[in-house]
Structure formats: C-alpha cells, structure tokens
Scaffold this motif. Structure first.
Motif, PDB file in Angstrom:
ATOM      1  N   PRO A 271       0.921  -1.325   0.119  1.00 52.80           N
ATOM      2  CA  PRO A 271      -0.036  -0.220  -0.160  1.00 52.80           C
ATOM      3  C   PRO A 271       1.042   1.070   0.056  1.00 52.80           C
ATOM      4  CG  PRO A 271      -0.706  -1.694   1.775  1.00 52.80           C
ATOM      5  CD  PRO A 271       0.446  -2.272   1.201  1.00 52.80           C
ATOM      6  N   VAL A 272       0.458   2.378  -0.661  1.00 52.56           N
ATOM      7  CA  VAL A 272       1.220   3.429  -0.732  1.00 52.56           C
ATOM      8  C   VAL A 272       0.164   4.746  -0.665  1.00 52.56           C
ATOM      9  CG1 VAL A 272       2.477   4.912  -2.501  1.00 52.56           C
ATOM     10  CG2 VAL A 272       2.858   2.483  -2.474  1.00 52.56           C
ATOM     11  N   ALA A 273       0.448   5.653   0.452  1.00 51.29           N
ATOM     12  CA  ALA A 273      -0.294   6.761   0.691  1.00 51.29           C
ATOM     13  C   ALA A 273       0.568   8.008   0.239  1.00 51.29           C
ATOM     14  CB  ALA A 273      -0.739   6.877   1.884  1.00 51.29           C
ATOM     15  N   ILE A 274       0.102   8.641  -0.866  1.00 53.09           N
ATOM     16  CA  ILE A 274       0.773   9.877  -1.158  1.00 53.09           C
ATOM     17  C   ILE A 274       0.075  11.250  -0.902  1.00 53.09           C
ATOM     18  CG2 ILE A 274       1.650  11.048  -3.430  1.00 53.09           C
ATOM     19  CD1 ILE A 274       1.291   8.119  -4.823  1.00 53.09           C
ATOM     20  N   ILE A 275       1.159  11.930  -0.244  1.00 52.32           N
ATOM     21  CA  ILE A 275       0.327  13.225   0.117  1.00 52.32           C
ATOM     22  C   ILE A 275       1.291  14.434  -0.416  1.00 52.32           C
ATOM     23  CG2 ILE A 275       1.376  12.938   2.347  1.00 52.32           C
ATOM     24  CD1 ILE A 275      -0.848  14.541   3.812  1.00 52.32           C
ATOM     25  N   ALA A 276       0.616  15.506  -0.585  1.00 52.64           N
ATOM     26  CA  ALA A 276       1.419  16.867  -1.184  1.00 52.64           C
ATOM     27  C   ALA A 276       0.498  18.016  -1.003  1.00 52.64           C
ATOM     28  CB  ALA A 276       1.957  16.578  -2.423  1.00 52.64           C
ATOM     29  N   GLY A 277       1.319  19.039  -0.867  1.00 50.56           N
ATOM     30  CA  GLY A 277       0.690  20.511  -0.598  1.00 50.56           C
ATOM     31  C   GLY A 277       0.085  20.914  -2.023  1.00 50.56           C
ATOM     32  N   GLU A 278      -1.231  21.378  -2.273  1.00 49.91           N
ATOM     33  CA  GLU A 278      -1.545  22.101  -3.433  1.00 49.91           C
ATOM     34  C   GLU A 278      -0.587  23.019  -3.843  1.00 49.91           C
ATOM     35  OE1 GLU A 278      -3.826  21.228  -5.847  1.00 49.91           O
ATOM     36  OE2 GLU A 278      -5.407  20.208  -4.808  1.00 49.91           O
ATOM     37  N   GLU A 279      -0.028  23.795  -3.081  1.00 49.21           N
ATOM     38  CA  GLU A 279       0.635  25.107  -3.613  1.00 49.21           C
ATOM     39  C   GLU A 279       1.974  24.932  -3.153  1.00 49.21           C
ATOM     40  OE1 GLU A 279      -1.208  27.495  -4.691  1.00 49.21           O
ATOM     41  OE2 GLU A 279      -3.002  26.354  -4.329  1.00 49.21           O
ATOM     42  N   ASP A 280       2.797  23.642  -3.467  1.00 44.77           N
ATOM     43  CA  ASP A 280       3.980  23.413  -3.372  1.00 44.77           C
ATOM     44  C   ASP A 280       4.887  24.337  -4.501  1.00 44.77           C
ATOM     45  OD1 ASP A 280       6.690  22.159  -3.494  1.00 44.77           O
ATOM     46  OD2 ASP A 280       5.926  20.402  -2.674  1.00 44.77           O
ATOM     47  N   ARG A 281       5.828  24.929  -3.878  1.00 48.96           N
ATOM     48  CA  ARG A 281       6.633  25.574  -4.999  1.00 48.96           C
ATOM     49  C   ARG A 281       8.032  25.049  -5.247  1.00 48.96           C
ATOM     50  NH1 ARG A 281       5.681  31.533  -1.588  1.00 48.96           N
ATOM     51  NH2 ARG A 281       3.406  31.853  -2.028  1.00 48.96           N
ATOM     52  N   ILE A 282       8.273  23.895  -4.576  1.00 51.97           N
ATOM     53  CA  ILE A 282       9.509  23.249  -4.995  1.00 51.97           C
ATOM     54  C   ILE A 282       9.426  22.150  -5.946  1.00 51.97           C
ATOM     55  CG2 ILE A 282      11.331  21.943  -3.995  1.00 51.97           C
ATOM     56  CD1 ILE A 282      11.326  24.578  -2.836  1.00 51.97           C
ATOM     57  N   VAL A 283       8.194  21.599  -5.854  1.00 48.40           N
ATOM     58  CA  VAL A 283       7.787  20.505  -6.667  1.00 48.40           C
ATOM     59  C   VAL A 283       6.467  20.540  -7.367  1.00 48.40           C
ATOM     60  CG1 VAL A 283       7.364  17.907  -6.880  1.00 48.40           C
ATOM     61  CG2 VAL A 283       9.135  18.676  -5.337  1.00 48.40           C
ATOM     62  N   ASP A 284       6.297  20.390  -8.636  1.00 44.90           N
ATOM     63  CA  ASP A 284       5.074  20.384  -9.439  1.00 44.90           C
ATOM     64  C   ASP A 284       4.270  19.045  -9.017  1.00 44.90           C
ATOM     65  OD1 ASP A 284       3.059  20.115 -11.097  1.00 44.90           O
ATOM     66  OD2 ASP A 284       4.054  21.123 -12.824  1.00 44.90           O
ATOM     67  N   ILE A 285       3.425  19.186  -8.120  1.00 45.57           N
ATOM     68  CA  ILE A 285       2.713  17.658  -7.504  1.00 45.57           C
ATOM     69  C   ILE A 285       1.996  17.207  -8.666  1.00 45.57           C
ATOM     70  CG2 ILE A 285       2.662  18.668  -5.447  1.00 45.57           C
ATOM     71  CD1 ILE A 285      -0.358  18.764  -5.631  1.00 45.57           C
ATOM     72  N   ASP A 286       1.515  17.967  -9.847  1.00 44.33           N
ATOM     73  CA  ASP A 286       0.764  17.383 -10.827  1.00 44.33           C
ATOM     74  C   ASP A 286       1.761  16.484 -11.666  1.00 44.33           C
ATOM     75  OD1 ASP A 286      -1.823  18.306 -10.461  1.00 44.33           O
ATOM     76  OD2 ASP A 286      -1.301  20.191 -11.279  1.00 44.33           O
ATOM     77  N   ARG A 287       2.906  16.913 -11.875  1.00 41.38           N
ATOM     78  CA  ARG A 287       3.958  16.003 -12.704  1.00 41.38           C
ATOM     79  C   ARG A 287       4.683  15.077 -11.836  1.00 41.38           C
ATOM     80  NH1 ARG A 287       7.221  20.585 -16.112  1.00 41.38           N
ATOM     81  NH2 ARG A 287       7.846  18.659 -17.090  1.00 41.38           N
ATOM     82  N   GLN A 288       4.275  15.263 -10.442  1.00 40.55           N
ATOM     83  CA  GLN A 288       5.115  14.235  -9.576  1.00 40.55           C
ATOM     84  C   GLN A 288       4.305  13.447  -8.998  1.00 40.55           C
ATOM     85  OE1 GLN A 288       8.555  13.766  -9.892  1.00 40.55           O
ATOM     86  NE2 GLN A 288       8.455  15.745 -11.164  1.00 40.55           N
ATOM     87  N   SER A 289       3.571  13.766  -7.864  1.00 40.76           N
ATOM     88  CA  SER A 289       2.732  12.971  -7.069  1.00 40.76           C
ATOM     89  C   SER A 289       1.603  12.478  -7.690  1.00 40.76           C
ATOM     90  CB  SER A 289       2.345  13.910  -5.798  1.00 40.76           C
ATOM     91  OG  SER A 289       3.412  13.996  -5.011  1.00 40.76           O
ATOM     92  N   GLN A 290       0.910  13.283  -8.359  1.00 36.26           N
ATOM     93  CA  GLN A 290      -0.487  12.809  -9.391  1.00 36.26           C
ATOM     94  C   GLN A 290      -0.001  11.887 -10.228  1.00 36.26           C
ATOM     95  OE1 GLN A 290      -3.884  14.004  -8.829  1.00 36.26           O
ATOM     96  NE2 GLN A 290      -3.904  11.899 -10.196  1.00 36.26           N
ATOM     97  N   ARG A 291       1.019  12.243 -10.832  1.00 38.75           N
ATOM     98  CA  ARG A 291       1.455  10.905 -11.905  1.00 38.75           C
ATOM     99  C   ARG A 291       1.670   9.825 -11.305  1.00 38.75           C
ATOM    100  NH1 ARG A 291       6.630  11.624 -16.031  1.00 38.75           N
ATOM    101  NH2 ARG A 291       6.737   9.535 -16.698  1.00 38.75           N
TER     102      ARG A 291
END
Length: 346
Positions: A271-291
């Motif tokens: 099982p993998v739980a991914i969590i990230a801030g919507e306004e992350d200024r370091i990492v693009d969460i759509d191109r990273q966590s969402q992918r």
C-alpha cells in the motif's frame, strides 16, 4: 651613480608591483575567505554544543548512523528531506503524535545531523536504502511503515523496491519521482564540486545560507506561514559545511536518481499513501505526486489545499492520517495473505 639609479628604479618597480590594485585585491579576498572560514568553524562548534545528539548510534559497515526512537507498537520509519535532519520531524510534532501508536524510528540520513557520509560512497537513493535496511535489521525491525519527505521519499521508494519484505507500506510526502528541467539543481549542486566546492562550503556558502534563510523558508512553506514550532529547528546545524555538502550532493543526484527509478514504480506492491501540498513551490505535484498515483494502482493521494512543500509541518494531522491509512491497508493485506484456502483446511 648609474648603478645606484638602476637599483632605485628596480626597487620602485618592485614596490609598485606589491601595491598594485590586483595584488591588494587578491590579498583582501584571501583574508576575507580565511576570516569567514574561522567564523564558520566557530559557528559549527557552537551549533553542535547547543544541539548535542539526542539518540543512539549504529555502526553499519563503517558508517556511523544516528537515530532516535520513540513509542511502542508497529514500527514507523521517518526519512527527512534534503538539507534537513531529525529535528524537522520532531519540531513538526509528528514524532510525538505518532509515538502514541507506533514505534517511531527517525534517522539522520547520511551527512545530516550526526550521521556520517563517507566520500568513498556515492550516496544515491539506492545506497541510502541499503544502509537504512541494514540499520533496521540491526535493531530488530522486520517490517515497517516507511514515510519519506521530499528527497527522503526517493529513499523510501528505493527501500520498497530493493527490500520489499521490510516495507509493509509507504507514505510519500512532497516527493520528486520523474526527471524534469530544474535550473535550481545546477546552482544548488555547487558546494559538492571537488576543491572549488570545498572552498565554498567552508567560507561563503554558510554565510550566504544565513542571509538567504528567510527567503528559503518562504519558498518551502509558502503560501502557508512558517509555523512558530519550526523555530526549534537548529539552523546552525543545517548550515555546517559538512551538511551543506550533503545537500549539494543530493541536489546533483536528484535528476539521475529520478531518471533511473522512473520505470520501476509499478513494481511496488505494498500500500502507498501519497500526500502533497497543493501550493508546493518546490515540486510540481501534478507532474510528480499525481503522476505517481496514476501509475500505482494500490495508492491513495491526498492533495492538501493551501499548503506548500513542508506538508508534514503545515498539515501534521493530515500526514498522520496518511500514516494510519497506509498502516491499516498493510494490516488488511497481511490478514488476507494469511487466509488458508478452504480446500487446504484439515
């Protein structure tokens, strides 16, 4: 008399060469660098006096590794991000919160806090995963939920890929998983360059780090304000030359590690739980966590609104919920695996 005049002219030219602007500037620069090295050494000594090690040490294949352990229950391993250390998780309150339910084990990754980082090893995510695996075996951990934040998420993933029997579930916070163009990586890698980088990290890098610290915090935490609890984070420890080098080396490894791992994530079966801030200024969460979530079938993804890169600091209870969710899924998976088929029952 002619000889005397010649000697006087020669002496005058020699005197002028020693007082030329270029020579004076060179001596001034050398003096400034020497002074800054002395100041940084004193600052390092003070930081270590004010923040002595609070945990235990393990010697793993010649590498001295520092860790703290709190609470009892199922093991939970926390791996911090680039430039950080154990105190990041401690100041966030996550260690105290998790220790009510779990046996929490927090490592200073190699080169951070009080853990060593021998220069004879290239400390990729894989190399660090092997080191953490050996350390967990040494302290009697057979299986754990493993949380990694930012660069620590890469180590957590590597641990899950290389030692899946050790990782019951993964919690990945604000991670970077797929290579992209990152201009900031080039500038951040400077202090890891041999010779010139060594000169930088003992002289100008710590001083620049202190000047830029407020700007860095705004980028890390924004748009959320930096919480007052983070005041307990030992900035002086993070700006020691040894830790600056570790951070620079990991910046240099960011893209190669992501490139090497990008095709392996589908092999994660826990099982993998991914969590990230919507306004992350370091990492693009759509191109990273969402992918990553789209690629791993058994994953969940919590996008935390109004929060930046330091999601464990700004949304500690949401991260705790992700840990509990991953642990519960791990327990259910283990229970299912242990069910004996009806035909085999005697």
């Amino acid at each position: 008399m002619g000889i005397v005049r010649t000697v006087r002219k020669s002496t005058a030219r020699s005197s002028r060469s020693w007082t030329s602007p270029l020579v004076l500037a060179t001596f001034a620069a050398a003096g400034a660098l020497a002074a800054s090295a002395v100041i940084n050494r004193q600052a390092t000594q003070k930081a270590e006096r004010d923040n002595p090690p609070t945990g235990r040490f393990l010697d793993i294949e010649g590498v001295r590794l520092h860790y703290v352990e709190r609470g009892t229950g199922e093991p939970l391993v926390l791996l911090h991000g680039n430039g950080s250390m154990i105190q990041d998780f401690e100041t966030s309150g996550l260690v105290e919160l998790a220790a009510r339910t779990y046996r929490v084990i927090v490592f200073d990754r190699p080169g951070y806090g009080y853990s060593e980082r021998p220069r004879s090893t290239v400390w990729t995510a894989d190399a660090q995963a092997d080191l953490i695996h050996a350390a967990l075996q040494r302290i009697g951990v057979k299986q754990a939920t493993v949380l990694g934040h930012s660069w620590g998420a890469s180590v957590a993933v590597a641990l899950g890929l290389r030692h899946p029997e050790m990782v019951g579930s993964l919690v990945l916070a604000s991670g970077y998983y797929y290579p992209t163009l990152r201009a900031d990586v080039v500038t951040a890698s400077g202090p890891a360059v041999p010779i010139l980088g060594d000169l930088m990290r003992y002289t100008v890098s710590p001083l620049l780090g202190r000047m830029m610290w407020p700007l860095l915090l705004r980028k890390l935490f924004g748009p959320s304000p930096t919480p007052t609890k983070f005041d307990g984070f030992p900035v002086g420890m993070a700006l020691r030359p040894s830790q600056i080098r570790a951070g620079a080396a990991e910046s240099a490894l960011l893209l190669p590690d992501a490139f090497a791992a990008r095709a392996k994530y589908v092999r994660l079966k826990m099982p993998v739980a991914i969590i990230a801030g919507e306004e992350d200024r370091i990492v693009d969460i759509d191109r990273q966590s969402q992918r990553l979530h789209d690629e791993i079938a058994q994953s969940t993804f919590d996008r935390v609104p109004g929060v930046g890169h330091m999601v464990h600091q700004s949304a500690t209870e949401r991260v705790m919920a992700a840990i509990d969710l991953a642990s519960e899924k791990q327990t259910r998976t283990a229970s299912t695996d242990k069910v004996v088929p009806f035909a085999a029952k005697g």
